[in-house]
Design a protein around this motif. Structure first.
Motif, mmCIF file in Angstrom:
data_model
loop_
_atom_site.group_PDB
_atom_site.id
_atom_site.type_symbol
_atom_site.label_atom_id
_atom_site.label_comp_id
_atom_site.label_asym_id
_atom_site.label_seq_id
_atom_site.Cartn_x
_atom_site.Cartn_y
_atom_site.Cartn_z
ATOM 1 N N ASP A 641 0.844 -1.203 0.000
ATOM 2 C CA ASP A 641 0.000 0.000 0.000
ATOM 3 C C ASP A 641 0.876 1.248 0.000
ATOM 4 O OD1 ASP A 641 -2.085 1.760 0.139
ATOM 5 O OD2 ASP A 641 -2.680 1.276 2.200
ATOM 6 N N ALA A 642 1.447 1.551 -1.166
ATOM 7 C CA ALA A 642 2.343 2.715 -1.262
ATOM 8 C C ALA A 642 1.592 4.017 -1.006
ATOM 9 C CB ALA A 642 2.992 2.753 -2.642
ATOM 10 N N ASP A 643 0.294 4.036 -1.302
ATOM 11 C CA ASP A 643 -0.478 5.277 -1.149
ATOM 12 C C ASP A 643 -0.564 5.723 0.305
ATOM 13 O OD1 ASP A 643 -1.234 5.257 -3.976
ATOM 14 O OD2 ASP A 643 -2.359 3.471 -3.412
ATOM 15 N N ALA A 644 -0.606 4.765 1.232
ATOM 16 C CA ALA A 644 -0.664 5.110 2.655
ATOM 17 C C ALA A 644 0.619 5.816 3.096
ATOM 18 C CB ALA A 644 -0.878 3.859 3.490
ATOM 19 N N LEU A 645 1.731 5.588 2.374
ATOM 20 C CA LEU A 645 3.017 6.200 2.746
ATOM 21 C C LEU A 645 3.145 7.626 2.228
ATOM 22 C CD1 LEU A 645 5.382 3.171 1.951
ATOM 23 C CD2 LEU A 645 4.365 3.773 4.153
ATOM 24 N N LEU A 660 11.452 4.627 3.164
ATOM 25 C CA LEU A 660 10.843 3.337 3.490
ATOM 26 C C LEU A 660 10.829 2.400 2.288
ATOM 27 C CD1 LEU A 660 7.842 4.407 5.761
ATOM 28 C CD2 LEU A 660 9.680 2.871 6.414
ATOM 29 N N MET A 661 10.408 2.934 1.130
ATOM 30 C CA MET A 661 10.299 2.066 -0.058
ATOM 31 C C MET A 661 11.671 1.654 -0.577
ATOM 32 S SD MET A 661 6.952 3.353 -2.193
ATOM 33 C CE MET A 661 6.926 5.110 -1.903
ATOM 34 N N GLU A 662 12.618 2.564 -0.556
ATOM 35 C CA GLU A 662 13.972 2.233 -1.026
ATOM 36 C C GLU A 662 14.641 1.241 -0.077
ATOM 37 O OE1 GLU A 662 17.297 2.361 -3.598
ATOM 38 O OE2 GLU A 662 15.199 2.918 -3.831
ATOM 39 N N LEU A 678 7.720 -5.258 -6.301
ATOM 40 C CA LEU A 678 6.410 -4.867 -6.830
ATOM 41 C C LEU A 678 5.772 -3.880 -5.869
ATOM 42 C CD1 LEU A 678 6.895 -7.278 -8.724
ATOM 43 C CD2 LEU A 678 4.498 -7.908 -8.433
ATOM 44 N N ILE A 679 5.350 -2.726 -6.416
ATOM 45 C CA ILE A 679 4.752 -1.668 -5.594
ATOM 46 C C ILE A 679 3.299 -1.489 -6.030
ATOM 47 C CG2 ILE A 679 4.884 0.755 -4.910
ATOM 48 C CD1 ILE A 679 7.848 0.712 -5.742
ATOM 49 N N GLN A 680 2.362 -1.753 -5.112
ATOM 50 C CA GLN A 680 0.935 -1.603 -5.415
ATOM 51 C C GLN A 680 0.485 -0.188 -5.076
ATOM 52 O OE1 GLN A 680 -0.553 -6.205 -4.691
ATOM 53 N NE2 GLN A 680 -1.086 -4.690 -3.168
ATOM 54 N N THR A 681 -0.187 0.476 -6.028
ATOM 55 C CA THR A 681 -0.609 1.860 -5.825
ATOM 56 C C THR A 681 -1.779 2.210 -6.745
ATOM 57 O OG1 THR A 681 0.111 4.180 -5.946
ATOM 58 C CG2 THR A 681 1.111 2.663 -7.510
ATOM 59 N N ILE A 682 -2.536 3.245 -6.371
ATOM 60 C CA ILE A 682 -3.569 3.777 -7.268
ATOM 61 C C ILE A 682 -3.082 5.069 -7.929
ATOM 62 C CG2 ILE A 682 -5.506 2.744 -6.008
ATOM 63 C CD1 ILE A 682 -5.966 5.579 -4.767
ATOM 64 N N ASN A 683 -1.839 5.467 -7.623
ATOM 65 C CA ASN A 683 -1.293 6.712 -8.164
ATOM 66 C C ASN A 683 0.116 6.482 -8.702
ATOM 67 O OD1 ASN A 683 -0.775 9.362 -8.784
ATOM 68 N ND2 ASN A 683 -0.724 10.104 -6.670
ATOM 69 N N PRO A 684 0.240 5.758 -9.817
ATOM 70 C CA PRO A 684 1.568 5.380 -10.315
ATOM 71 C C PRO A 684 2.417 6.552 -10.791
ATOM 72 C CG PRO A 684 -0.151 4.715 -11.861
ATOM 73 C CD PRO A 684 -0.849 5.190 -10.637
ATOM 74 N N LYS A 685 1.811 7.741 -10.971
ATOM 75 C CA LYS A 685 2.566 8.908 -11.460
ATOM 76 C C LYS A 685 3.076 9.800 -10.323
ATOM 77 C CE LYS A 685 1.830 8.035 -15.848
ATOM 78 N NZ LYS A 685 2.936 7.526 -16.681
ATOM 79 N N HIS A 686 2.911 9.366 -9.084
ATOM 80 C CA HIS A 686 3.365 10.186 -7.950
ATOM 81 C C HIS A 686 4.878 10.400 -8.068
ATOM 82 C CE1 HIS A 686 4.182 11.568 -3.880
ATOM 83 N NE2 HIS A 686 2.875 11.734 -3.713
ATOM 84 N N VAL A 688 7.308 10.729 -5.981
ATOM 85 C CA VAL A 688 8.167 9.899 -5.136
ATOM 86 C C VAL A 688 8.357 8.522 -5.762
ATOM 87 C CG1 VAL A 688 8.340 8.713 -2.904
ATOM 88 C CG2 VAL A 688 7.653 11.092 -2.975
ATOM 89 N N LEU A 689 7.266 7.955 -6.291
ATOM 90 C CA LEU A 689 7.353 6.629 -6.913
ATOM 91 C C LEU A 689 8.281 6.650 -8.126
ATOM 92 C CD1 LEU A 689 3.643 5.414 -6.689
ATOM 93 C CD2 LEU A 689 5.569 4.721 -5.290
#
Length: 813
Positions: A641-645, A660-662, A678-686, A688-689
């Motif tokens: 849940d990358a969005d929560a971060l 955290l992700m790195e 694998l990073i699950q997200t609803i905002n792949p264009k953020h 930070v990602l």
């Protein structure tokens, strides 16, 4: 003569006591003394200063007792405490309370003394009073803990008060030393059998009692192989009983002797560094040494799995060969078990560990060994800064970016990394900061040439950084309002990884089963009665828990608002992921690492060793799995849940999310393969990602540092947060605004707020916060701290605000 003494209380200034003539020659700065404060409360304090300035506003009481013949606190420690109290806006007593093991902070313990004049007529007493009176008549003295045992209840104060009121006993306050050395029973051969002829004669002429003979032979074997034999060890090896050993003692063959022993068993003291650095590690090692020639602090920016620990070990070897000590700091105790095994391999018994899971007796023993210089390497969390180092040459602050280095509650609210740098300046020591994702403040200081900067950009063994892939969960079919926990793609990858005999780490920064329960009819959410937060459902215990105050509630089957039974769990925590994986992945062994599964002293070590030994295929965890752990066989990492971060109200949110992700991605592919993330997200264009996908720390730093400059956040400013707490919302709101107005004239342009925080009620206290962003001007900052403390005093002088708790937090994070 007088002594300024620090006692473990939050007194704004240290109190002064008079030195009795008989103690003038024996008192020293750093010794502990027994002092009386108030009517009858006694404390063990530490002498900070001996002087001849008689207090003008009060009559100084005499020191009662000297508790140490030699100082237990060194002068540099007292300087360190003074700086910490001043910088972090607390009292030296609060620093002392945090710094010393409990056994050094003697507490006032109530003792009941029997009144001989009362006599022995207890006919007027009730049953409970009679039991206590009878015990007092026999023993003459009782501690409150003994009264509790006699009555088998914890609330004994009303009974004790009645007995005092009836003049059956009176109270005496005494200080009690609580540290006792550990005693062990050792078995020895009686002196007459030291002679080999006498021993042979004994064995050859042995009659009956074959079990005693077996016991004696086991003793002789252990004595030959180990040199000394404990009673526990002997009975275990020989499978004998206490009675059989007692028989040999009565026959005059063996004797038992009690001795003081270490609670901590150390390996033999030896230096054995059996590896060579790679070319890039050797270059980094030499650059760090060059930096130390001209600077006190150096940042080692090494990507994940670049072998920073190898560089640390070579530096440690260099310093302890010179006879100096090294402090190796880690942000979390969960990391110590893996690192200690590595360091023990190279440095054996030169190492000691110091953290909060150790018993108070163990801490005292570590304290004494560090003070004597017997321990050369200390591995510990932030509290290890307070140990009395004999000759500290180097401090390694690993994972320096980690927010766990900052103490939150209670005071002192210090930052372990920053405090380490100041302490090193007192001791002329060197500091090496290490991280794959340094904090922006540290990297900025390195870029400004305040710290040295050494970069290690190759992974150990030329392994490539893991391939990063985004899973857009918007494209996955789901019910309205449902959150994707494990995408089909991630599940397939986990199965494929397990089939290859490789391991997976799944990161979800929420523990429990479901973060909240919601009624689908009216939208009611179960919340804590004491805090303004939703309750988390824990399925294993079948309870709802508040993660702020720790309150536990029974599961509710109906909505408290509309009475509907249509309650559903929303979102997911580590416990739910573990359950789903167990169902979905037949034959795959699942483990979970969060605060619920590693509560006791050795639980985290056992779990890490199980994962290292491949007894677990998939490890699900919170931030604990992110921090510096090194596993050879991990091929896949899933960030669920990358969005929560990235969606969080904090100016550091992008920096923290990247770190955290790195860091968690760096657990993948550390030996023979690059690994995948694998990073699950609803905002792949953020943004930070996008930086995470490229492992681009410098790009993230450049983007964030410009925003910090634009909005005047650290490192371009210094932050002091002032938090106000009170059980009534109106009172705390008014108090915060009155306080802000009192400092508005000199600091108006630096103030943000006051305002309610996101969680505005914790433990039945409503909260308000005021943020002060000050320029990096030491004189202005010092003046502002004084004005804040004066403002607190003024606010508390008003009757309405007397009970408002005000908490200043310097360099708040």
């Amino acid at each position: 003569m007088f002594a300024e003494v620090i006692i473990p209380l939050a007194l704004p200034r240290n109190y002064t006591w008079k030195i009795p003539d008989k103690m003038l020659d024996s008192l020293q700065v750093g010794c502990r003394v027994e002092v009386n404060l108030g009517k009858n409360k006694r404390y063990a304090g530490v002498i900070k200063r001996i002087h001849s300035d008689e207090p003008s506003s009060f009559e100084a009481k005499e020191i009662i007792n000297l508790l140490d013949p030699e100082p237990v606190i060194q002068r540099y420690q007292l300087q360190f405490w003074e700086w910490m109290a001043e910088y972090y806006m607390c009292s030296e007593g609060e620093v002392m309370a945090a710094a010393l093991p409990s056994h050094f902070k003697l507490s006032s313990e109530t003792i009941l003394i029997y009144n001989e004049e009362f006599g022995d007529d207890f006919s007027a007493l009730d049953n409970e009073e009679y039991l206590v009176a009878e015990a007092l008549l026999l023993k003459h003295e009782l501690k409150l803990s003994e009264v509790q045992q006699i009555l088998d209840v914890t609330h004994v104060y009303p009974i004790v008060n009645r007995l005092i009121g009836k003049k059956l006993c009176f109270v005496w306050e005494s200080l009690k030393q609580t540290f006792n050395s550990k005693k062990e029973s050792f078995v020895l051969l009686e002196h007459e059998f030291d002679n080999e002829d006498r021993l042979s004669e004994l064995l050859n002429n042995w009659g009956r009692a074959p079990k005693q003979m077996e016991l004696l032979l086991a003793y002789l074997h252990l004595m030959k192989t180990q040199g000394e034999v404990t009673k526990t060890e002997l009975l275990k090896k020989s499978s004998a009983s206490d009675a059989q050993l007692k028989g040999l003692v009565e026959k005059g063959v063996l004797r038992i002797e009690k001795r003081s022993v270490d609670r901590l068993h150390f390996a033999p003291k030896d230096i054995f560094v059996d590896f060579d650095l790679t070319a890039s590690q050797q270059e980094a090692f030499q650059k760090v040494q060059l930096c130390f020639d001209s600077r006190k602090v150096c940042l080692l920016h090494g990507i994940t799995s670049s072998g920073k620990t190898h560089v640390y070990i070579k530096l440690i070897e260099q310093f302890i060969r010179k006879g100096q000590q090294v402090l190796y700091m880690l942000p979390e105790i969960t990391l110590t078990s893996q690192i200690i095994r590595r360091l023990q391999k190279h440095f054996g018994g030169y190492i000691g560990i110091y953290h909060s899971k150790f018993s108070q007796n163990e801490r005292v023993e570590i304290w004494n060994k560090v003070k004597s210089g017997e321990l050369k390497i200390v591995l510990g969390a932030r509290s290890s800064l307070f140990l009395p180092y004999h000759d500290l040459g180097l401090i390694i602050c690993d994972e320096e970016h980690d927010s766990s280095y900052k103490q939150q509650d209670p005071a002192p609210r210090y930052h372990g990394r920053d405090a380490a740098i100041f302490m090193a300046s007192l001791l002329q020591s060197k500091v090496l900061l290490g991280s794959a994702t340094p904090s922006l403040e540290t990297y900025y200081n390195a870029k400004q040439d305040k710290y040295g900067l050494v970069t290690l950009s190759e992974r150990f063994g030329d392994v490539k950084l893991p391939a990063m892939e985004i899973v857009d969960t918007r494209t996955i079919a789901k019910k309205p309002g449902e959150k994707i926990m494990l995408s089909p793609q991630l599940l397939d990858e986990i199965k494929a990884t397990a089939a290859k005999g490789k391991q997976t780490i799944l990161f979800q920064n929420r523990r429990g089963y479901a973060p909240y329960q919601v009624c689908t009819v009216c939208g009611w959410i179960a919340e804590c009665r004491n805090c303004d937060v939703s309750l988390t459902y824990h399925k294993f215990s079948n309870k709802l828990k508040c993660h702020y105050c720790g309150s536990i509630y029974p599961i509710t089957a109906t909505c408290q608002a509309c009475g509907s039974d249509k309650l559903v769990q929303r979102s997911f925590g580590t416990e739910k992921i573990e359950e789903v994986l167990t169902t979905e992945l037949e034959g795959v062994k699942i483990g979970r690492m969060d605060i619920d599964t590693v509560r006791n002293k050795n639980a985290h070590d056992i779990l890490i060793q199980q994962f290292e030994q491949k007894k677990i295929d998939v490890l699900v965890g919170t931030q604990m799995v992110v921090k510096g752990l090194d596993f050879d066989n991990v091929d896949l990492v899933g960030i669920l849940d990358a969005d929560a971060l990235v969606h969080f109200a904090d100016f550091r949110v992008n920096e923290r999310a990247f770190q955290l992700m790195e860091q968690v991605s760096g657990r993948a592919g550390r030996r023979d393969s690059a690994g995948r993330v694998l990073i699950q997200t609803i905002n792949p264009k953020h943004p930070v990602l996008l930086h995470v996908l490229q492992h681009d720390y410098v790009g993230m730093y450049n983007e964030e540092i410009e925003k910090r400059r634009q909005f005047f956040y650290p490192p371009f400013s210094r932050i002091i947060q002032v938090q106000f707490r009170h059980k009534e919302r109106d009172v705390v709101t008014d108090a915060a605004h009155v306080f802000a107005r009192s400092i508005e004239v000199p600091y108006g342009k630096y103030l943000v707020g006051p305002a309610e925080p996101v969680v505005n009620r914790v433990r039945n206290m409503f909260l308000m916060e005021l943020l002060i962003k000050l320029p990096r001007d030491s004189q202005l900052i010092a003046r502002c701290k004084r004005d804040i403390l004066n403002g607190c005093n003024q606010l508390h002088s008003e009757a309405r605000f007397k009970k408002v708790v005000i908490v200043p937090d310097v360099d708040a994070i």
